[in-house]
Design an enzyme around this catalytic site. Structure first.
Site, PDB file in Angstrom:
ATOM      1  N   HIS A 571       0.813  -1.209   0.000  1.00 41.06           N
ATOM      2  CA  HIS A 571       0.000   0.000   0.000  1.00 41.06           C
ATOM      3  C   HIS A 571       0.854   1.270   0.000  1.00 41.06           C
ATOM      4  O   HIS A 571       0.327   2.373   0.060  1.00 41.06           O
ATOM      5  CB  HIS A 571      -0.932  -0.011   1.216  1.00 41.06           C
ATOM      6  CG  HIS A 571      -2.040   0.978   1.165  1.00 41.06           C
ATOM      7  ND1 HIS A 571      -2.082   2.115   1.945  1.00 41.06           N
ATOM      8  CD2 HIS A 571      -3.165   1.006   0.407  1.00 41.06           C
ATOM      9  CE1 HIS A 571      -3.178   2.803   1.680  1.00 41.06           C
ATOM     10  NE2 HIS A 571      -3.864   2.149   0.755  1.00 41.06           N
ATOM     11  N   LYS A 573       3.283   4.460  -1.068  1.00 42.07           N
ATOM     12  CA  LYS A 573       3.329   5.438  -2.160  1.00 42.07           C
ATOM     13  C   LYS A 573       4.633   6.221  -2.002  1.00 42.07           C
ATOM     14  O   LYS A 573       4.620   7.436  -1.844  1.00 42.07           O
ATOM     15  CB  LYS A 573       2.150   6.414  -2.098  1.00 42.07           C
ATOM     16  CG  LYS A 573       0.767   5.744  -2.125  1.00 42.07           C
ATOM     17  CD  LYS A 573       0.195   5.585  -0.772  1.00 42.07           C
ATOM     18  CE  LYS A 573      -1.245   5.152  -0.744  1.00 42.07           C
ATOM     19  NZ  LYS A 573      -1.603   4.008  -1.531  1.00 42.07           N
ATOM     20  N   ASP A 578      18.487   8.588  -4.941  1.00 41.36           N
ATOM     21  CA  ASP A 578      19.893   8.649  -4.509  1.00 41.36           C
ATOM     22  C   ASP A 578      20.060   8.308  -3.032  1.00 41.36           C
ATOM     23  O   ASP A 578      21.008   8.771  -2.376  1.00 41.36           O
ATOM     24  CB  ASP A 578      20.500  10.017  -4.813  1.00 41.36           C
ATOM     25  CG  ASP A 578      20.765  10.217  -6.299  1.00 41.36           C
ATOM     26  OD1 ASP A 578      20.790   9.209  -7.027  1.00 41.36           O
ATOM     27  OD2 ASP A 578      20.931  11.369  -6.726  1.00 41.36           O
TER      28      ASP A 578
END
Length: 719
Positions: A571, A573, A578
């Site tokens: 779930h 996001k 880097d």
């Protein structure tokens, strides 16, 4: 027989063929009626395969990709086809026959109309809107809608599609004239710009850059910009849109002024309008929102509800907490509040959380709560003791944030991340939680909250509440928290996708991402561009079956992207750039998140937090790339690796009770095989030595297979 004759007559009328007609008349015909029109093509491929054609009477789009995508701007075409409608847009689709009569023709003159006169009366035609200013001036164009308005606040909506030449370019911060095609989507009029030539600066002296905020301290900050000609930089500022606190200046004629804002209050949001004066003229920017630095501790904490891999830790191990510990942490934060609690959470299925909020409310703490209108929110029915607003009936109120005591210096906390307050999200679905103690950021989240709440008081202002597309960009975006730079964006008002894209394009070495949904073309293109430039990209996508998913595109481009077929729903996001830039929040990489949902996103420049997200990503990645989790051990086999981490050699101590043949494979973190060998006839103890001189520094997985059984160990190489 009469019924059959009537039906035949209906079919004949519905698909009746009309001779050559002008476009204005064709627009009045019913769907299914066949028309023939001739006109000049007024757009090219920047709007996709659709082509708008115009004659002296009106304009009309034609959609038939195999045919229309071959037409060029300035072609005169004759086309025959049925009238149809798509999302309210009158068009011909498909074409039964067509011809290009000539090329290189002059385009029709654009009708000059007010912003609010782009409508059905000129749909399909070139129009020109003069002297308007973009609400999002200073940001960059991404896929989505933008609003420009004139001095009388009449507005026009501009739509930019994926792969449009404007994507990634600066949105002008000054008055402009716009030429485009009048169109619509679902009854909402839109102006379709074709390229950068459709934007004309309407003034002689103007600001030609975004406004840049730097040197953020508790008592002030610097604002810089550039102009097309030398002038003296000024700012007007205040805590309201009256800009009541006065003005500051840079002094000296320059095309690159910097104005120092001094003597301000800490953790305070200011409304500021930069401008430059060249003596005879003034170049205005729109009013922006900026915050000073807080005096808070700046503590940042990340929590992950799935196991992490500390083998890639740089010294500050990521914190894995169980679902029960997530609840304990959340409830403890609620119980720590002394003044206010503001919650904006998509979905809540936990009565214990509501009980904690109710107890806070009953003790005199102001509790305000915003939920999604269409989600279950089972524990909010019947209504709890504290006030609740359910909003965004057109899309999703998709936030998952809570703000504690925003008006205090050292107890102001922001809870954010990807975690809904549901059993699965808290306990089983991999999620992240970020906790930040900073008053400036807390006040910014409260400002966003109150735009949806509709008031700054205890009770909501239902008639003033704004969700989704109705919100405006009215919060600061840059902060310094605990010495780290942090950016904060809310959707759909803040062009968040362009900020995520900019973060991705800043990568020089690596990008890792873990996403529930990835359907936004611009971000897919950014990932691909970085891959092509040599940046090491790894990604995990849960919903690879979403309509328009970027998964197939990325895999087809040879990018190392894995689906997540495990029983739990990934779930997250987040993206890691880097290994020191963290992008996280509620914002899936989708058009809905960019254009319709209420979302929040943080971009955090912090090495320690970045490494903690790397530990989380490494654990999720290793679950997918090696398939070594079938059994914990081979029957009767003992395995020891040392040293770990290993600098030059890795020793593999194998002990078997019964004779067996083994295949040993070492994978890097991309799932690529870097070494393999066999150990045949193993019984008793055997020590294998693996030279690491050709191994890069980093984490590896050693897989051991015997017949149908497989197991593995992780190790790290240090140089």
């Amino acid at each position: 027989m009469k019924k059959l004759l009537g039906f035949s007559l209906f079919i004949f009328l519905s698909f009746a063929t009309f001779g050559q007609t002008d476009i204005a008349d064709a627009r009045t015909y019913n769907q299914g009626q066949i028309v023939t029109i001739t006109g000049i093509v007024i757009n090219n491929s920047s709007l996709g395969p659709i082509r708008y054609i115009q004659d002296d009477s009106g304009g009309l789009p034609v959609y038939d990709p195999p045919v229309t995508e071959t037409w060029n701007i300035g072609d005169e075409v004759t086309v025959t086809g049925p009238m149809s409608e798509f999302m309210g847009l009158i068009q011909i689709s498909p074409s039964n026959s067509s011809s290009v009569n000539s090329s290189g023709n002059a385009l029709p003159d654009a009708d000059v109309v007010p912003p609010n006169a782009v409508n059905i009366n000129n749909e399909g035609q070139l129009v020109r809107v003069n002297d308007v200013t973009f609400d999002a001036g200073g940001a960059t164009f991404s896929v989505g809608t933008y609003t420009a308005r004139d001095i009388n606040d009449n507005e026009v909506v501009i739509y930019v599609r994926s792969s449009h030449p404007l994507v990634g370019t600066l949105i002008p911060v000054t008055r402009v004239n716009l030429t485009g095609i009048s169109s619509q989507f679902n009854g909402v009029p839109q102006l379709l710009l074709r390229d950068e030539n459709d934007i004309e600066i309407a003034v002689d002296f103007y600001i030609n850059s975004a406004i840049d905020q730097t040197n953020i301290i508790p008592s002030g900050f610097d604002l810089s910009w550039s102009t097309n000609a030398p002038g003296i930089g000024h700012v007007r500022y205040g805590e309201t849109d009256a800009l009541e606190l006065g003005h500051a200046t840079s002094g000296g004629m320059t095309t690159d002024p910097t104005v120092n804002m001094a003597g301000l209050d800490d953790a305070t949001i200011y409304l500021v309008q930069p401008y430059s004066v060249d003596g005879a003229d003034t170049a205005w920017s729109s009013i922006g929102y900026y915050s000073t630095r807080s005096l808070s501790t700046g503590v940042m904490k990340a929590y992950f509800n799935a196991p992490v891999d500390v083998s890639v830790s740089s010294g500050n191990d990521a914190v894995y907490i169980t679902g029960a510990q997530v609840l304990d942490t959340l409830i403890a934060l609620i119980e720590s509040a002394t003044e206010t609690i503001d919650c904006s959470v998509l979905n809540n299925g936990r009565q214990d959380i509501v009980n904690a909020l109710t107890a806070a409310h009953n003790s005199g703490i102001r509790v305000r709560y915003i939920a999604d209108q269409g989600s279950a929110n089972t524990v909010l029915t019947p209504s709890p003791a504290f006030p609740v607003v359910k909003g965004n009936g057109d899309a999703l109120m998709h936030n998952k944030f809570m703000v504690i005591d925003a008006e205090t210096v050292n107890n102001s906390w922001v809870w954010t991340g990807s975690t809904n307050w549901t059993n699965n999200n808290i306990s089983t679905d991999p999620n992240n939680i970020v906790l930040i103690q900073d008053q400036a950021l807390a006040r910014t989240y409260v400002r966003e909250f109150e735009e949806m709440w509709g008031s700054d008081g205890d009770l909501p202002g239902i008639f003033n509440a704004k969700f989704g597309e109705n919100k405006t960009d009215n919060t600061p975006h840059k902060f310094v928290i605990g010495g780290s730079e942090v950016e904060c964006y809310f959707s759909p008002s803040d062009n968040t996708t362009s900020k995520i894209e900019a973060a991705l394009l800043s990568a020089t070495n690596s990008i890792e991402f873990a996403l529930l949904s990835f359907t936004h073309n611009a971000l897919g293109s950014a990932i691909n561009d970085q891959h092509d430039s040599g940046v090491n990209v790894r990604g995990i996508i849960e919903s690879t079956g979403d309509q328009g998913t970027e998964y197939d595109f990325l895999v087809g481009e040879g990018i190392n992207v894995q689906s997540h077929p495990l029983s739990s729903q990934l779930h997250h996001k987040y993206a890691l750039v880097d290994e020191n830039i963290v992008v996280t929040g509620s914002h899936n990489w989708s058009n809905s998140a960019e254009q319709r949902n209420d979302e929040n996103t943080l971009i955090i420049y912090n090495d320690e937090l970045g490494n903690q997200f790397l530990q989380e990503f490494t654990a999720r990645w290793l679950e997918l790339v090696t398939s070594i989790d079938a059994v914990p051990n081979l029957n009767g086999l003992e395995i020891n690796l040392y040293p770990n981490p290993a600098p030059d050699f890795l020793f593999l101590d194998l002990r078997a009770e019964e004779q067996m043949d083994l295949k040993v494979v070492i994978y890097d973190m991309n799932g690529q095989v870097v070494s393999s060998f066999e150990v045949n006839g193993l019984i008793g103890q055997n020590i294998e030595q693996v030279a690491l001189n050709n191994f890069a520094q980093g984490a590896y997985v050693l897989s051991i297979q015997s017949g149908d059984f497989i197991t593995g160990r992780q190790f790290r190489v240090i140089k």
